[in-house]
Write a protein that holds these residues in place. Structure first.
Motif, mmCIF file in Angstrom:
data_model
loop_
_atom_site.group_PDB
_atom_site.id
_atom_site.type_symbol
_atom_site.label_atom_id
_atom_site.label_comp_id
_atom_site.label_asym_id
_atom_site.label_seq_id
_atom_site.Cartn_x
_atom_site.Cartn_y
_atom_site.Cartn_z
ATOM 1 N N SER A 215 9.447 7.959 13.201
ATOM 2 C CA SER A 215 8.405 7.799 14.360
ATOM 3 C C SER A 215 7.617 9.307 14.086
ATOM 4 O O SER A 215 6.851 9.446 14.994
ATOM 5 C CB SER A 215 8.995 8.163 15.742
ATOM 6 N N GLY A 216 7.977 10.292 13.390
ATOM 7 C CA GLY A 216 7.099 11.655 12.821
ATOM 8 C C GLY A 216 7.005 12.499 14.100
ATOM 9 O O GLY A 216 5.888 12.949 14.552
ATOM 10 N N GLU A 217 8.217 12.661 14.511
ATOM 11 C CA GLU A 217 8.371 13.467 15.840
ATOM 12 C C GLU A 217 9.481 14.469 15.807
ATOM 13 O O GLU A 217 10.700 14.054 14.922
ATOM 14 C CB GLU A 217 8.656 12.746 17.013
ATOM 15 N N ARG B 198 12.036 16.678 18.455
ATOM 16 C CA ARG B 198 12.401 16.735 19.925
ATOM 17 C C ARG B 198 12.861 17.901 20.314
ATOM 18 O O ARG B 198 14.066 18.000 19.393
ATOM 19 C CB ARG B 198 12.921 15.359 20.158
ATOM 20 N N GLU C 114 4.700 16.359 17.195
ATOM 21 C CA GLU C 114 4.345 15.482 16.358
ATOM 22 C C GLU C 114 4.277 16.185 14.971
ATOM 23 O O GLU C 114 3.993 17.108 14.848
ATOM 24 C CB GLU C 114 3.126 14.748 16.509
ATOM 25 N N GLU D 9 2.740 16.410 11.777
ATOM 26 C CA GLU D 9 1.394 16.479 11.113
ATOM 27 C C GLU D 9 1.110 17.720 9.956
ATOM 28 O O GLU D 9 1.698 18.799 10.418
ATOM 29 C CB GLU D 9 0.214 16.452 12.023
ATOM 30 N N ARG E 232 4.417 18.561 8.495
ATOM 31 C CA ARG E 232 5.421 17.678 8.047
ATOM 32 C C ARG E 232 5.765 18.094 6.759
ATOM 33 O O ARG E 232 7.041 17.890 6.274
ATOM 34 C CB ARG E 232 4.506 16.336 7.783
#
Length: 378
Positions: free
Chosen positions: A209-211, A213, A226, A228, A232
């Motif tokens: 999900s590209g997250e 938490r 996120e 990004e 990332r």
């Protein structure tokens, strides 16, 4: 003595008995009946004035209150217990033997003076006082003590104003050992607290999900970030570094930033050395948090989104982190001047129609004499 209490002999002495909120209390009153009656009258006056101190309260010491506060914090899953215990130790060593009923504001002032004389920083002294105050407040709420002293704090003017420009951060980052370098990069990109970063585990990262938490934080709330761009790439690099050689062969670390599978150890010395070598001595890791907030604001990120990323709960604290630099102020002045320059238009002069027989020279004379300027009526 009738009513709310009585005196009676027992064991060769006189005792007093009285009731407070339906609870019966008994205590020695004196060697004679008259002394006991005098003690009872004094006790009944205390009760009427709301100053009654129960026998169990009289036995409580400051150490007892600190122990009660520690139990409360542990039960409620409080964070930063290491710092709490350090502060509580300082209070306990100096004031722990004092009875809570005898503790006064004068004791607080004396304690502060002693710590300042011992070269403790004012902010540190305030942490000591706040710890003692919290212990008393909790005991008062729990009705273990009936009186709450005033705990004045020292006035401080030590709001930190450090931040990193990009070139300064890079100069420090390249001098940090692995994985501290990546811990710093994560902090610079996100504005997260050091404790939140070094304790981050892989179950908090969802590449699908590209997250990332954070389930809990200092302010008691979780948040989602996120994955990004550089962030990332950073997490991809950490994933490649997840395996390590353990006792049973190759293992996978549960921590994103790890040293042989364990959390990153205290790196204050390596951080200070890197900052000194990069010619920015004295900078704190927490300055990365300030820098992230300031740069998000510079980039036009809305306050609500920036707070959601950094984890600031209130506007007041967020504004303390939104620090401007000299370049920011110079740019603001340049923009203001450009705006004013655009407003300074050259006045337009309308040509006056000529009458027959009137030449341009006579027109140029208009306005040169007194009372004959344009727009003057007679």
């Amino acid at each position: 003595m009738r009513g709310d209490g009585r005196v009676y002999p027992r064991g060769g002495r006189w005792w007093i008995s009285y009731y407070v909120r339906g609870v019966n209390y008994r205590r020695p009153g004196g060697a004679t009946e008259e002394a006991a009656r005098k003690a009872l009258r004094a006790k009944l006056k205390e009760i009427a004035a709301g100053r009654h101190v129960a026998p169990q309260e009289e036995r409580l010491t400051v150490s007892d209150l600190l122990a009660g506060l520690e139990r409360h914090l542990l039960t409620n899953g409080a964070k930063s217990m290491v710092s709490f215990r350090a502060h509580a130790k300082a209070v306990r060593e100096a004031l722990g033997h004092r009875r809570a009923v005898d503790f006064t504001t004068e004791d607080v002032e004396r304690f502060k003076a002693e710590k300042l004389a011992a070269k403790k920083a004012p902010a540190t002294v305030n942490r000591y006082v706040e710890t003692a105050r919290s212990a008393f407040r909790l005991a008062h709420k729990q009705e273990r003590i009936s009186r709450l002293p005033y705990f004045p704090l020292l006035r401080l003017n030590n709001v930190r104003r450090g931040f990193f420009e990009r070139d300064e951060f890079e100069a420090v980052a390249i001098r940090l050992p692995d994985p501290v370098c990546d811990v710093a990069r994560f902090g610079y990109l996100t504005g997260w607290r050091k404790g939140e970063i070094v304790s981050m585990t892989w179950d908090q990262v969802d590449f699908k999900s590209g997250e990332v938490r954070l389930y809990d934080s200092k302010n008691g709330e979780g948040r989602v970030l996120e994955l990004e761009g550089e962030l990332r790439k950073l997490l991809d690099r950490r994933l490649a570094l997840r395996p390590f050689k353990g006792l049973s062969g190759t293992e996978l670390s549960r921590f994103v930033f790890h040293e042989q599978g364990h959390t990153v150890r205290d790196f204050r010395k390596s951080w200070a050395a890197a900052c000194k070598a990069a010619k920015v001595p004295g900078r704190l890791f927490h300055d990365l948090r300030r820098s992230a907030v300031r740069d998000m604001v510079r980039a036009g990120v809305s306050r609500s989104v920036a707070k959601a990323i950094s984890g600031h709960k209130t506007d007041a604290i967020f504004e303390r982190y939104d620090i401007t630099s000299g370049d920011d102020r110079r740019e603001a002045l340049r923009r203001t001047q450009a705006h004013r320059d655009s407003m300074a238009k050259t006045p337009e002069v309308a040509e006056i129609p000529r009458e027959k027989g009137q030449n341009r020279d006579s027109l140029s004379a208009v306005g040169s004499g007194s009372g004959q300027g344009l727009g003057v009526s007679h």
